[in-house]
Design an enzyme around this catalytic site. Structure first.
Site, PDB file in Angstrom:
ATOM      1  N   HIS A 140       8.330  36.456  22.909  1.00 51.42           N
ATOM      2  CA  HIS A 140       9.399  37.158  23.891  1.00 51.42           C
ATOM      3  C   HIS A 140       8.198  36.783  25.462  1.00 51.42           C
ATOM      4  CE1 HIS A 140       9.137  40.321  26.317  1.00 51.42           C
ATOM      5  NE2 HIS A 140      10.364  40.007  26.328  1.00 51.42           N
ATOM      6  N   CYS A 159       1.619  42.163  23.894  1.00 52.70           N
ATOM      7  CA  CYS A 159       1.679  42.954  24.901  1.00 52.70           C
ATOM      8  C   CYS A 159       3.198  43.921  25.175  1.00 52.70           C
ATOM      9  CB  CYS A 159       2.467  41.702  25.403  1.00 52.70           C
ATOM     10  SG  CYS A 159       0.740  40.788  25.625  1.00 52.70           S
ATOM     11  N   HIS A 160       4.518  43.977  24.397  1.00 49.13           N
ATOM     12  CA  HIS A 160       5.287  44.494  24.487  1.00 49.13           C
ATOM     13  C   HIS A 160       6.182  45.371  23.062  1.00 49.13           C
ATOM     14  CE1 HIS A 160       5.574  41.449  27.758  1.00 49.13           C
ATOM     15  NE2 HIS A 160       5.271  42.018  28.371  1.00 49.13           N
ATOM     16  N   GLY A 161       5.791  45.120  22.309  1.00 48.78           N
ATOM     17  CA  GLY A 161       5.680  45.774  20.813  1.00 48.78           C
ATOM     18  C   GLY A 161       6.241  44.974  19.915  1.00 48.78           C
ATOM     19  N   PRO A 174      11.310  43.460  21.090  1.00 45.40           N
ATOM     20  CA  PRO A 174      12.709  42.415  22.295  1.00 45.40           C
ATOM     21  C   PRO A 174      11.837  40.620  22.076  1.00 45.40           C
ATOM     22  CG  PRO A 174      10.505  42.794  23.856  1.00 45.40           C
ATOM     23  CD  PRO A 174      10.186  43.690  22.550  1.00 45.40           C
TER      24      PRO A 174
END
Ligand code: FES
Length: 195
Positions: A140, A159-161, A174
Site C-alpha cells: 500500500h 498502518c492501514h490494516g 487497502p
C-alpha cells in the site's frame, strides 16, 4: 501471536566489500511498530544505485526454527524469511486463486504472469516449499507488516490494516498487491542468496 521474530546473522556482499549484519531482534510489538513507522524515512538514506545493483545477501536457514519468521536486510530493504509449518502451507494451498485480491505471483524468479498459487510463491524444489521469502514492505504505502498477526495467519500492516496470508498474498486491503518475492536461489540446502 504465534511464533516470534528473532535474530539472524546474514552476510551482505557488494562487489569486493563484505559486512556482517545482525538482524531484527524482537517480537515486541512496540519495536516492530516503530520500525514500520520509520521505514519510509530510512529508505531515503540508502547507498547509491551502483552499490545496490551489486549487492546480495546470504541467509543461513539452519538458524531459523520451524514456524519462525526472521528479517534480514537486502539492498536496504527488509526481507522476511519464514520457515512455515505444514499447517501454514496447507492453508495457503487450500486458498483458491479466485479468493485473492491479487491473482499474480509477484515472484521475481518466475514469469510476470505466473498465478499466485502457493507453489509459485514459495521456494522451488523438493522439500523447500516450507520456505517463504518476501520483501517486507506493505504494497500500500510502504510500512513494514508484523508477522504472525491477522486473520489470515501471515502479516498485518499496522498502518492501514492490510492483511497477508501464509503465502504473503494480500487478503485484505487497502494494499493492492501481494508481498513481492525477491530474486533468490539456494547455494546449499541450508543457505540462500538473495539478489
Ligand atoms: S501501508 Fe500497509 S496498509 Fe497502508
Amino acid at each position: 501471536m504465534r511464533g516470534k521474530e528473532t535474530i539472524v546473522a546474514a552476510t551482505e556482499t557488494a562487489g569486493t566489500t563484505r559486512r556482517d549484519f545482525l538482524y531484527i531482534a524482537t517480537g515486541a510489538m512496540g519495536a516492530v511498530g516503530a520500525a514500520a513507522a520509520v521505514w519510509p524515512f530510512i529508505s531515503q538514506l540508502q547507498p547509491d544505485a551502483s552499490v545496490l545493483a551489486l549487492s546480495s545477501t546470504e541467509v543461513d536457514l539452519s538458524q531459523i526454527q520451524e514456524g519462525q519468521i526472521v528479517t534480514v536486510k537486502w539492498r536496504g530493504k527488509p526481507v522476511f524469511v519464514w520457515n512455515r509449518t505444514a499447517a501454514d502451507i496447507e492453508k495457503a494451498k487450500a486458498t483458491e486463486i479466485s479468493a485473492l485480491i491479487d491473482p499474480v505471483a509477484r515472484n521475481a524468479n518466475l514469469p510476470a504472469e505466473a498465478p499466485a498459487t502457493d507453489q509459485n510463491r514459495a521456494a522451488e524444489g523438493e522439500g523447500r516449499e516450507k520456505w517463504l521469502v518476501v520483501i517486507g514492505i506493505c504494497t500500500h504505502l510502504g510500512c513494514v507488516p508484523i508477522g504472525h498477526m491477522g486473520e489470515f495467519d501471515g502479516w498485518f500492516c499496522p498502518c492501514h490494516g492490510s492483511e497477508y496470508d501464509s503465502a504473503g498474498r494480500v487478503r485484505r486491503g487497502p494494499a493492492p498487491e501481494n508481498l513481492a518475492v525477491p530474486p533468490y536461489s539456494f547455494v546449499s540446502d541450508t543457505k540462500i542468496s538473495i539478489g
